[in-house]
Design an enzyme around this catalytic site. Structure first.
Site: not given
Ligand code: BJW
Ligand code: ZN
Length: 246
Positions: A107-109, A125, A156, A194, A219, A221
């Site tokens: 999900q990281n960019v 993402h 353009c 995540t 994780n 938590e």
């Protein structure tokens, strides 16, 4: 890395079961890059969104009403990412690929999985290093930091936007198809860093579980998808993920 005798027995057993035929799919989130110094979205103190409300920044509506504010936020994050690098958790996943097929859905960019050497990475993402014309859709790679505000399309003249997926926008259909296929066709599904609070990404965990994969979560938590995990490994992914590599 934690001392060998403090690695949970169940994690050691999964580690020793990994061989050339094991198919691993991994879902990663902001927590995997936390040890690189990149703030998470919903974490406590240094969360990006403890400083900015999400709906102010990560929606198309926010961008069209104040593109400069949104670009400043992305430019700040591009700077943080460019000034840092992947960490031991990204490295561990790249190392796993030397043993068996590994598909990463991130999900990281930030691009850190590719920097670490992982070869099959679906950017669910999008990427912070791509920019896309909001008029004609032309996309290009843009690595310079800082970017001139506001960037415009050479073709353009339209306003360019970050090549990421905001709330209310669809996931690229090919990325979506390949990610769900990889979740539904693996032996071991790792969920790393995540909160499992954003959809459809979080649904990948249900897909893997329903298809019979063993689900292991790394994780600090418990998260919104922990109830689906066969094993929860607490701690920073940069410390714990290395314990999975045979
Ligand atoms: C550590 C650690 C350490 C810390 N070690 N761990 C179903 C139900 C309800 C709502 C929806 C639904 N389906 C869709 C929606 C709406 C919406 C949504 O999910 N809303 C939720 C808030 C409920 N989803 C969407 O809008 C999606 N689009 C969509 O569904 O489109 C439909 C459509 C179809 C066809 C046409 C048009 C539309 C798009 C979602 C896009 C999300 N975009 C963002 C921004 C990306 C660009 C950018 O980076 O700027 O993605 S938002 C943000 O959240 C970012 C992240 O990738 C994503 C997930 O966050 P993540 O990775 O989980 O991070 P955190 O910070 O939340 O958690 C960090 C975790 O790490 C914590 O658990 C920590 O404990 C842990 N951690 N340090 C290990 N060292
Ligand atoms: Zn254009």
């Amino acid at each position: 890395m934690v001392p060998e005798d403090s690695i949970p027995a169940e994690l050691k057993s999964i580690r020793s079961s990994i061989n050339g035929n094991t198919r691993i799919t991994v879902l990663t989130g902001a927590g995997i890059s936390a040890a690189s110094g990149i703030p998470t979205f919903r974490g406590a103190q240094d969360s990006l969104w403890s400083q900015y409300r999400p709906e102010e920044l990560a929606t198309p509506q926010a961008f069209y009403s104040d593109p400069e504010l949104v670009w400043r936020w992305y430019d700040w994050r591009r700077g943080l990412i460019a000034d840092s690098q992947f960490n031991a958790a990204h490295q561990a996943l790249a190392d796993l690929e030397k043993i068996c097929p590994v598909v990463i859905v991130t999900q990281n960019v930030d691009g850190y999985h590719q920097d670490a050497g992982s070869t099959t990475v679906h950017e669910f993402h999008g990427s912070i290093w791509r920019v896309r014309c909001s008029d004609c859709g032309h996309e290009r790679l843009e690595k310079s930091v800082p970017l001139a505000l506001l960037p415009t399309c050479a073709g353009c003249g339209g306003l360019e936007r970050p090549g990421v997926v905001w709330f209310g926008e669809g996931i690229d259909p090919v990325v979506m198809r390949d990610s769900f296929a990889a979740a539904g066709d693996c032996d071991l599904f790792l969920v790393v860093g995540t909160a499992g609070a954003v959809f459809p990404a979080a649904n990948l965990v249900d897909t893997a579980k329903n298809a019979g994969a063993k689900v292991v979560e790394f994780n600090l938590e418990r998260s919104g998808v922990s109830h689906l995990a066969d094993l929860f490994v607490p701690g920073s992914a940069a410390d714990t993920l290395v314990d999975l590599v045979p």
